[in-house]
Scaffold this motif. Structure first.
Motif, PDB file in Angstrom:
ATOM      1  N   GLU A 201      45.384  47.313  42.143  1.00 47.76           N
ATOM      2  CA  GLU A 201      43.939  47.079  42.207  1.00 47.76           C
ATOM      3  C   GLU A 201      43.537  47.152  43.684  1.00 47.76           C
ATOM      4  OE1 GLU A 201      40.724  44.461  39.786  1.00 47.76           O
ATOM      5  OE2 GLU A 201      42.728  43.665  40.054  1.00 47.76           O
TER       6      GLU A 201
ATOM      7  N   THR B 241      39.690  34.261  38.316  1.00 46.88           N
ATOM      8  CA  THR B 241      40.367  35.564  38.287  1.00 46.88           C
ATOM      9  C   THR B 241      39.530  36.599  37.537  1.00 46.88           C
ATOM     10  OG1 THR B 241      42.519  34.466  38.337  1.00 46.88           O
ATOM     11  CG2 THR B 241      42.500  36.756  37.626  1.00 46.88           C
ATOM     12  N   MET B 242      38.928  36.177  36.417  1.00 48.30           N
ATOM     13  CA  MET B 242      38.092  37.114  35.653  1.00 48.30           C
ATOM     14  C   MET B 242      36.875  37.563  36.461  1.00 48.30           C
ATOM     15  SD  MET B 242      38.197  35.522  31.797  1.00 48.30           S
ATOM     16  CE  MET B 242      37.380  36.951  31.107  1.00 48.30           C
ATOM     17  N   ILE B 243      36.344  36.662  37.296  1.00 43.05           N
ATOM     18  CA  ILE B 243      35.155  36.988  38.083  1.00 43.05           C
ATOM     19  C   ILE B 243      35.502  37.842  39.301  1.00 43.05           C
ATOM     20  CG2 ILE B 243      33.313  35.991  39.501  1.00 43.05           C
ATOM     21  CD1 ILE B 243      33.461  33.524  37.665  1.00 43.05           C
ATOM     22  N   SER B 244      36.638  37.533  39.926  1.00 44.64           N
ATOM     23  CA  SER B 244      36.958  38.153  41.218  1.00 44.64           C
ATOM     24  C   SER B 244      37.607  39.521  41.097  1.00 44.64           C
ATOM     25  CB  SER B 244      37.869  37.229  42.031  1.00 44.64           C
ATOM     26  OG  SER B 244      39.104  37.039  41.363  1.00 44.64           O
ATOM     27  N   ARG B 245      38.074  39.896  39.922  1.00 48.17           N
ATOM     28  CA  ARG B 245      38.766  41.178  39.748  1.00 48.17           C
ATOM     29  C   ARG B 245      37.853  42.189  39.056  1.00 48.17           C
ATOM     30  NH1 ARG B 245      44.255  41.163  41.180  1.00 48.17           N
ATOM     31  NH2 ARG B 245      44.561  39.261  42.372  1.00 48.17           N
ATOM     32  N   LYS B 246      38.085  43.470  39.362  1.00 48.66           N
ATOM     33  CA  LYS B 246      37.252  44.530  38.795  1.00 48.66           C
ATOM     34  C   LYS B 246      37.908  45.272  37.637  1.00 48.66           C
ATOM     35  CE  LYS B 246      34.551  45.509  42.947  1.00 48.66           C
ATOM     36  NZ  LYS B 246      34.081  46.549  43.879  1.00 48.66           N
TER      37      LYS B 246
ATOM     38  N   ALA C  72      39.738  45.979  34.217  1.00 49.48           N
ATOM     39  CA  ALA C  72      39.704  45.311  32.913  1.00 49.48           C
ATOM     40  C   ALA C  72      41.033  44.624  32.600  1.00 49.48           C
ATOM     41  CB  ALA C  72      39.366  46.326  31.819  1.00 49.48           C
TER      42      ALA C  72
ATOM     43  N   SER D 259      43.131  43.255  34.715  1.00 48.95           N
ATOM     44  CA  SER D 259      43.207  41.997  35.471  1.00 48.95           C
ATOM     45  C   SER D 259      42.363  40.912  34.805  1.00 48.95           C
ATOM     46  CB  SER D 259      42.722  42.214  36.904  1.00 48.95           C
ATOM     47  OG  SER D 259      43.518  43.150  37.552  1.00 48.95           O
ATOM     48  N   GLN D 260      41.210  41.317  34.289  1.00 45.81           N
ATOM     49  CA  GLN D 260      40.334  40.339  33.634  1.00 45.81           C
ATOM     50  C   GLN D 260      40.963  39.830  32.335  1.00 45.81           C
ATOM     51  OE1 GLN D 260      36.583  42.357  33.373  1.00 45.81           O
ATOM     52  NE2 GLN D 260      36.125  42.055  35.530  1.00 45.81           N
TER      53      GLN D 260
ATOM     54  N   GLY E 255      43.347  37.240  33.370  1.00 46.26           N
ATOM     55  CA  GLY E 255      42.607  36.010  33.659  1.00 46.26           C
ATOM     56  C   GLY E 255      42.288  35.243  32.385  1.00 46.26           C
ATOM     57  N   PHE E 256      41.875  35.965  31.344  1.00 52.47           N
ATOM     58  CA  PHE E 256      41.591  35.326  30.049  1.00 52.47           C
ATOM     59  C   PHE E 256      42.844  34.668  29.474  1.00 52.47           C
ATOM     60  CE2 PHE E 256      42.011  36.011  25.430  1.00 52.47           C
ATOM     61  CZ  PHE E 256      41.046  35.112  24.980  1.00 52.47           C
TER      62      PHE E 256
END
Length: 220
Positions: A92, A145-150, A152, A154-155, A158-159
């Motif tokens: 990323e 993590t879900m907010i700071s990464r672009k 999908a 990575s998000q 985070g979930f």
């Protein structure tokens, strides 16, 4: 055989290892490394559940521990690795928030979690009560993590970290949820991971990217 206070110390040690792996995920740019760290975190979570089952004699937690290790530490990482391999996206490169600042924010979230849960922990009597603060910290860092990464992928990680935090919180607060609820949640997480993998591949095929920030302004 463990004494209760010794068992509680082992639970706390594994909980801290969960938190360490969460920080390690935040510090990683390589997607495959994030998946490996999530698998390791899930393994620690399964070991905590097995240890709590042993210490309390609540046998259904053994089932939850085994399924956690099989589904979260083995099956879901394999699915995510296949998605990364198919997408051919190893790292990323661009983040919404750079890694040093992200780690500082996560440190602040840990302090916030410990501050919020301290009154509850002082009233608790379970041998897992000290893990409640770590569970809330992992949930908050998962949201971050879900907010700071672009990307999908990575998000999605985070979930999944959030879900691990919720599971740890349930163990810390009440020695876990009823078995049928735990089975339902694990099944939902597995299905969600499969659907996300398929959906991410479709996004890559349609837009030639999985950077969700580039979807803004696209009408079709």
């Amino acid at each position: 055989m463990f004494r209760p206070d010794t068992g509680s110390q082992f639970v706390n040690i594994f909980s801290m290892l969960l938190l360490v792996t969460t920080f390690a995920i935040v510090s990683q740019r390589r997607l495959s490394a994030c998946v490996d760290l999530f698998a390791l975190q899930s393994l620690f979570l399964g070991l905590i559940a097995a240890l709590v089952a042993y210490l309390t004699g609540i046998h259904h937690i053994y089932v939850a521990a085994l399924l956690t290790i099989v589904i979260k530490a083995l099956i879901i990482p394999l699915i995510l690795k296949k998605v990364i391999e198919h997408l051919n996206v190893k790292r990323e490169l661009v983040l919404n928030i750079n890694i040093p600042v992200s780690l500082l924010i996560c440190g602040a979230l840990v302090i916030l979690a410990f501050s919020l849960t301290q009154p509850l922990i002082s009233l608790g009597f379970l041998l897992t009560k000290d893990s409640l603060a770590v569970a809330l910290a992992i949930i908050l860092i998962g949201f971050f993590t879900m907010i700071s990464r672009k990307k999908a992928v990575s998000q999605v990680i985070g979930f999944l970290v959030i879900e691990n935090g919720i599971f740890l919180g349930a163990i810390a607060a009440a020695y876990g949820m009823p078995l049928i609820v735990e089975l339902g949640i694990l099944f939902d997480v597995l299905v969600a991971s499969i659907i996300t993998g398929i959906f991410t591949n479709r996004i890559q095929d349609a837009f030639d990217t999985i950077d969700v920030s580039q979807f803004k302004g696209k009408k079709e």
